[in-house]
Design an enzyme around this catalytic site. Structure first.
Site, PDB file in Angstrom:
ATOM      1  N   TRP A  15       0.871  -1.195  -0.208  1.00  0.00           N
ATOM      2  CA  TRP A  15      -0.020  -0.108  -0.148  1.00  0.00           C
ATOM      3  C   TRP A  15       1.206   1.020   0.421  1.00  0.00           C
ATOM      4  O   TRP A  15       0.827   2.229  -0.514  1.00  0.00           O
ATOM      5  CB  TRP A  15      -0.715   0.016   1.385  1.00  0.00           C
ATOM      6  CG  TRP A  15      -1.689   0.752   1.245  1.00  0.00           C
ATOM      7  CD1 TRP A  15      -2.443   1.896   2.553  1.00  0.00           C
ATOM      8  CD2 TRP A  15      -2.484   1.674   0.460  1.00  0.00           C
ATOM      9  NE1 TRP A  15      -3.669   2.665   2.518  1.00  0.00           N
ATOM     10  CE2 TRP A  15      -3.976   2.545   0.515  1.00  0.00           C
ATOM     11  CE3 TRP A  15      -2.961   1.643  -0.905  1.00  0.00           C
ATOM     12  CZ2 TRP A  15      -4.618   2.927   0.154  1.00  0.00           C
ATOM     13  CZ3 TRP A  15      -3.968   2.485  -1.674  1.00  0.00           C
ATOM     14  CH2 TRP A  15      -4.894   2.904  -1.412  1.00  0.00           C
ATOM     15  N   ARG A  35      11.602   0.236   5.711  1.00  0.00           N
ATOM     16  CA  ARG A  35      12.757  -0.316   7.292  1.00  0.00           C
ATOM     17  C   ARG A  35      13.437  -1.579   6.533  1.00  0.00           C
ATOM     18  O   ARG A  35      14.554  -1.422   6.993  1.00  0.00           O
ATOM     19  CB  ARG A  35      11.525  -1.590   8.214  1.00  0.00           C
ATOM     20  CG  ARG A  35      12.453  -1.561   9.485  1.00  0.00           C
ATOM     21  CD  ARG A  35      10.832  -2.551  10.053  1.00  0.00           C
ATOM     22  NE  ARG A  35      10.138  -3.629   8.966  1.00  0.00           N
ATOM     23  CZ  ARG A  35      10.535  -4.847   9.179  1.00  0.00           C
ATOM     24  NH1 ARG A  35      12.052  -5.522   9.238  1.00  0.00           N
ATOM     25  NH2 ARG A  35       9.823  -5.710   8.510  1.00  0.00           N
ATOM     26  N   LYS A 108      -5.079   0.666   9.233  1.00  0.00           N
ATOM     27  CA  LYS A 108      -5.676   0.170   9.691  1.00  0.00           C
ATOM     28  C   LYS A 108      -5.761  -0.615  10.643  1.00  0.00           C
ATOM     29  O   LYS A 108      -5.133  -1.820  10.593  1.00  0.00           O
ATOM     30  CB  LYS A 108      -6.978  -0.204   8.963  1.00  0.00           C
ATOM     31  CG  LYS A 108      -7.508  -0.075   7.314  1.00  0.00           C
ATOM     32  CD  LYS A 108      -8.681  -0.724   6.264  1.00  0.00           C
ATOM     33  CE  LYS A 108      -8.492   0.211   5.116  1.00  0.00           C
ATOM     34  NZ  LYS A 108      -7.358  -0.212   4.559  1.00  0.00           N
ATOM     35  N   GLY A 136     -10.154   3.240   2.420  1.00  0.00           N
ATOM     36  CA  GLY A 136     -11.346   2.298   1.410  1.00  0.00           C
ATOM     37  C   GLY A 136     -10.791   1.388   0.376  1.00  0.00           C
ATOM     38  O   GLY A 136      -9.835   0.889   1.152  1.00  0.00           O
ATOM     39  N   THR A 138     -10.000  -0.608  -1.555  1.00  0.00           N
ATOM     40  CA  THR A 138      -8.698  -1.107  -3.143  1.00  0.00           C
ATOM     41  C   THR A 138      -7.928  -2.287  -2.746  1.00  0.00           C
ATOM     42  O   THR A 138      -8.079  -2.737  -1.576  1.00  0.00           O
ATOM     43  CB  THR A 138      -7.931   0.648  -2.310  1.00  0.00           C
ATOM     44  OG1 THR A 138      -7.443   0.300  -0.946  1.00  0.00           O
ATOM     45  CG2 THR A 138      -8.686   1.794  -2.332  1.00  0.00           C
ATOM     46  N   ALA A 140      -4.267  -2.430  -3.495  1.00  0.00           N
ATOM     47  CA  ALA A 140      -3.049  -1.744  -3.647  1.00  0.00           C
ATOM     48  C   ALA A 140      -2.106  -2.185  -4.801  1.00  0.00           C
ATOM     49  O   ALA A 140      -2.059  -1.048  -6.050  1.00  0.00           O
ATOM     50  CB  ALA A 140      -1.478  -2.185  -2.869  1.00  0.00           C
ATOM     51  N   LYS A 191     -15.123  -3.477   7.554  1.00  0.00           N
ATOM     52  CA  LYS A 191     -15.206  -3.736   6.591  1.00  0.00           C
ATOM     53  C   LYS A 191     -14.132  -5.226   5.961  1.00  0.00           C
ATOM     54  O   LYS A 191     -14.946  -5.849   5.355  1.00  0.00           O
ATOM     55  CB  LYS A 191     -14.860  -2.396   5.016  1.00  0.00           C
ATOM     56  CG  LYS A 191     -13.208  -2.072   4.576  1.00  0.00           C
ATOM     57  CD  LYS A 191     -13.218  -2.938   4.100  1.00  0.00           C
ATOM     58  CE  LYS A 191     -10.943  -2.474   3.750  1.00  0.00           C
ATOM     59  NZ  LYS A 191     -10.354  -2.670   3.193  1.00  0.00           N
TER      60      LYS A 191
END
Length: 217
Positions: A15, A35, A108, A136, A138, A140, A191
């Protein structure tokens, strides 16, 4: 209207890398913190991140670093670490952020142990930042490929929301503004739970009525 031209992204997973492509397509200067030194080197040298987006070629203008000090020059920061790492990475990054810099939470979930939302964790860990939420349904890889995507961009300050919309919006990536960050992040988390439950219903061949009931309840 603030000019948010220099976008820093914290997190080089699927993402975070996809959002780097979004910001670059919107004409922004993009730096992504990774990282992993190996991932940072791959982004810089080969313009790819095959660990997370194996078939995507990245814009050569996207630069990667393993140094959080790069955040000092950012006009806005997209925060895309896993939810459970937000507090730890923020503790290392906070000294590098300018006062009032917009930080858009793109992760999230709820913090394990405390049960706090990401906005609550960020308010504690990044107290001088202007917090917004991007959420949203989505994928990625589709975002990285430039396929049409709609997301929610939530900020309590309408001017901040408009500035971020101007900085990130493109014909293929459409943020819809909201004044309810908490609603956006709770919806983004719930969701995922619903998607798993619907997958279980499909796997057990319980039918469309069962999935409809899950969504309705």
């Amino acid at each position: 209207m603030a000019d948010l031209n220099r976008i820093a992204i914290v997190g080089a997973g699927a993402w975070g890398t996809a959002l780097a492509t979004v910001a670059r397509r919107a004409g922004r200067e993009v730096t992504i913190w990774a990282r992993s030194p190996e991932i940072a080197a791959e982004i810089n040298d080969r313009h790819s991140n095959k660990t997370y987006l194996h078939d995507i070629t990245l814009d050569a203008g996207i630069r990667a670093t393993g140094d959080l000090a790069a955040l000092r020059n950012a006009d806005a920061v997209l925060w895309v670490t896993p939810a459970q790492h937000l507090r730890d990475v923020a503790a290392r990054a906070v000294s590098h952020l300018r006062d009032g810099v917009p930080v858009v939470l793109c992760c999230k979930g709820f913090e394990q142990g405390s049960g706090k939302l990401m906005t609550e964790v960020a308010a504690e860990a990044l107290p001088r930042a202007a917090i917004a939420v991007l959420s949203g349904p989505t994928f990625a890889a589709e975002v990285a490929k430039g396929l049409p995507t709609a997301v929610t961009l939530a900020a309590t300050e309408s001017s901040l929301g408009r500035d971020l919309l101007q900085a990130l919006g493109t014909p293929a990536f459409r943020p819809y503004l909201s004044a309810d960050p908490v609603g956006a992040e709770v919806g983004g988390s719930v969701k995922n739970v619903l998607a798993i439950a619907c997958g279980i219903a499909m796997g057990r061949k319980l039918g469309d009525n069962a999935r409809a009931a899950l969504l309705t309840r």
